[in-house]
Design a protein around this motif. Sequence first.
Motif, short mmCIF file in Angstrom:
data_model
loop_
_atom_site.label_atom_id
_atom_site.label_comp_id
_atom_site.label_asym_id
_atom_site.label_seq_id
_atom_site.Cartn_x
_atom_site.Cartn_y
_atom_site.Cartn_z
N GLY A 193 -9.86 -10.77 -3.37
CA GLY A 193 -10.90 -10.35 -2.43
C GLY A 193 -10.68 -8.92 -1.94
N ASP A 194 -9.40 -8.57 -1.65
CA ASP A 194 -9.10 -7.20 -1.23
C ASP A 194 -9.50 -6.21 -2.31
OD1 ASP A 194 -7.97 -8.16 1.12
OD2 ASP A 194 -5.96 -8.29 0.25
N LEU A 195 -9.19 -6.55 -3.54
CA LEU A 195 -9.50 -5.67 -4.66
C LEU A 195 -10.99 -5.43 -4.77
CD1 LEU A 195 -8.28 -4.28 -7.27
CD2 LEU A 195 -8.95 -6.35 -8.46
N LEU A 196 -11.78 -6.50 -4.66
CA LEU A 196 -13.22 -6.37 -4.80
C LEU A 196 -13.84 -5.63 -3.61
CD1 LEU A 196 -14.00 -9.91 -6.21
CD2 LEU A 196 -14.08 -7.74 -7.45
N ASP A 197 -13.22 -5.74 -2.45
CA ASP A 197 -13.70 -4.97 -1.30
C ASP A 197 -13.61 -3.48 -1.56
OD1 ASP A 197 -14.34 -7.19 0.19
OD2 ASP A 197 -12.45 -7.23 1.31
N VAL A 198 -12.59 -3.09 -2.34
CA VAL A 198 -12.37 -1.67 -2.60
C VAL A 198 -13.21 -1.16 -3.76
CG1 VAL A 198 -10.64 0.04 -3.30
CG2 VAL A 198 -10.03 -1.74 -1.67
N VAL B 182 -3.08 -10.47 -6.46
CA VAL B 182 -3.19 -9.54 -7.59
C VAL B 182 -2.02 -8.57 -7.47
CG1 VAL B 182 -4.58 -7.82 -8.78
CG2 VAL B 182 -5.69 -9.74 -7.63
N THR B 183 -1.10 -8.64 -8.41
CA THR B 183 0.15 -7.87 -8.30
C THR B 183 0.14 -6.57 -9.08
OG1 THR B 183 1.06 -9.18 -10.13
CG2 THR B 183 1.51 -9.95 -7.88
N ALA C 211 -6.42 0.75 -6.63
CA ALA C 211 -6.93 -0.14 -5.60
C ALA C 211 -5.86 -1.14 -5.15
CB ALA C 211 -8.15 -0.89 -6.12
N ILE C 212 -5.02 -1.57 -6.08
CA ILE C 212 -3.96 -2.52 -5.75
C ILE C 212 -2.84 -1.87 -4.95
CG2 ILE C 212 -2.13 -3.99 -6.72
CD1 ILE C 212 -4.04 -4.50 -9.08
N LEU D 204 -8.76 7.22 -6.17
CA LEU D 204 -9.52 6.06 -5.76
C LEU D 204 -10.60 6.44 -4.76
CD1 LEU D 204 -10.03 3.03 -5.71
CD2 LEU D 204 -8.26 2.84 -3.95
N ALA D 205 -10.24 7.26 -3.77
CA ALA D 205 -11.23 7.70 -2.77
C ALA D 205 -12.35 8.49 -3.44
CB ALA D 205 -10.55 8.54 -1.69
#
Length: 515
Positions: free
Chosen positions: A7-12, A31-32, A114-115, A260-261
Motif C-alpha cells: 500500500g505504501d508503494l502504491l501511494d507513492v 515489500v523489501t 519508492a521502497i 523519485l520526486a
Amino acid sequence: MDACTLGDLLDVVGGTSVRLHTAPAGLTAPVTEVLLHDAGAPLPPVPGALLLAVGVRAAAAGPLVRAAAEAGMTGLVVRGADGPTAEAQTYGVALLSVPGDLAWHQAHLLLASAIGARPASSTGGHGDLFALADAIAAATGGATAVEDPRQRILAYSTVPGQPVDEDRRQGILGLRVPVSLDNSEQYRELFAAEGPVRLPALRDGVLPRLAVAVRAGGETLGSVWVVDDGTLAADAADTLAQGASTAALLLLRARAARELARHRDSDLLRRVLDGTADAATSAVGLGIEGPVRVAAFVLEAAGLPDAEQTGMRLLDVVRLQCEARYGRHACVLADGVVYAVLPAPGARHRRLAEDIVARAGQALRVPVRAGLGEVVAGLAEVTASRADADLVLRVLGPSLPVATIDEVRPRVTLLRLTEVLGERRELSAGAWRRVLAYDAGHGTDHARTLMSWFDAGCDMAGAAKLLAVHPNTCRYRLKQVRQHIGIDLDDPDERLVLWLQLRTLAGLGRGTAAG
C-alpha cells in the motif's frame, strides 16, 4: 523507518506509473526490495521482494508467478496490461504492471526509490549527511565538510570548538569551495587517489586538509574534507575512509529520492496537462501558484534513429534552463514534446524559449522549435494554454522557430478553420469547388486570379501586379467567373466565404498556384 508495504508503494508510485491488478495477501504485504528476473539463473528465495518479469511477455508470465510464490516474494511486475491475474490470485502473489514503453531499468529505479527513499528534510534532502559530518568531525577531531563533484558543499559539521580557517568560513557561507588554481590541483590529486590523502595548506592562514573521494561502482559522487590543525586522531584516515562509504550510501539514497520526486512531479504534471488531475491539489504538489503559461519544445527532425534518447536530452536542457531561472520547475516529456509550465509574468518567456532553442539545437545538433500558449490564471486552465502551445508548434518552421500564440494567431485560426471546414459537409460545399472544376475543365486560372484579387483588397491593379498580367486580363477573368460560374462577386458574404474556402480547403495563399 518502518517497513514498506504494498500500500505504501502504491501511494507513492501508483496511478499511471504502476498499476495494481490483484493483491491476494492485501495491501499490508511487506515489500523489501526489487529484483530483475534472470532467465539463466535460479530464482533466489527473497521474502517480500517484487520480481520484474524481464524478458517475459505479460501474457506468458504464469509460470513466473508460481516461481515467485515459491520464493516467498510479495509480487510480480509485468510490462503491459495483459498479465496472469488468475495465476496470481491462485498462488497469492500480487500482480502489478508498468507501462509498455517504460524501460525495465527505469521501472527498477522507480520502484527501488519508492521502497528505500526517505522524505527530503529541511536541509534539502541531505539531513543525514549533516549528521554524518558531525560524526566524522567528532571522531577525527577536525571540522568536516561533504561536497559534490562540482565542489558544492552539501553538508558540514557543527561540532563546537574545532579550529577552522577563512576558506572554511567562505565555503560554508556560499555553500561552495572558493575557486583557485591551487584548489584544482588538489582536487586532481584527491580524485586520482584510492583512499584518504593529506593535502598541505595552500597559503598562509589556511590549514591543511585530510580528504577522501566518495565513490560507488566506479562513479565519483563527491568528497569529504577534514580540517587538519595537527591534532587529528591517530586513526583519522581510517575513520574518514569509513565515513566515505557511508556518505556514498547517503548520496545514492538522496539521488534516488530526487529521481523519485522528479518522476512523481512529471507524472502529476502529465495528468495536469491532460486535464485528469485536480488543479488545486496539483498546484500544492508542484509548488505552482498564480498565472502560468505552457511552453512546448519539439525536435524538428523527423525519423531520428535515436529520437527517444534525443527527446530525453531535450528534456534535460529545458529543465536545466528553467530551473536556473525559476528554481524547482515542472517539465515533462509527453508524446515527443517537452512541456514546461512557466510562471507569470510572461514578458521574458519568449526570450527564455529562444535561449533554450539555441542551446538545445547546438547541444543536440538537431533543430528545435518552441511554441508558447496564452498566459492563464492558474493550473485549472493550463490545458487551454497547452492546446495553444501545440497549435503554435504546428505553424512554426525554419523561418520562425519560436513564437507565442498571439504572434501567430491568424495562422492558428486558419489552421483550425481548415480542420473544422473539412470535417463538415455543409461547410466544405460551395462555389470554390465550381471554380476549381471550371479551371480543370477549361484550362483557365480563375482560382488564382480570385485569390490575387482578394489579397489585393479587391483592387484590380493590385491583383494584376500580383499575377504579372494586364489589369484588363484580370477584369476579363472575373467577368468570366460571374458569367460562367455564377458567382456574385458584388456580395461581400459571397466573397468572404469564397476566399475562406479557397484559402483553407483549396490551400491557395499568396503566391500559390491552383493545384
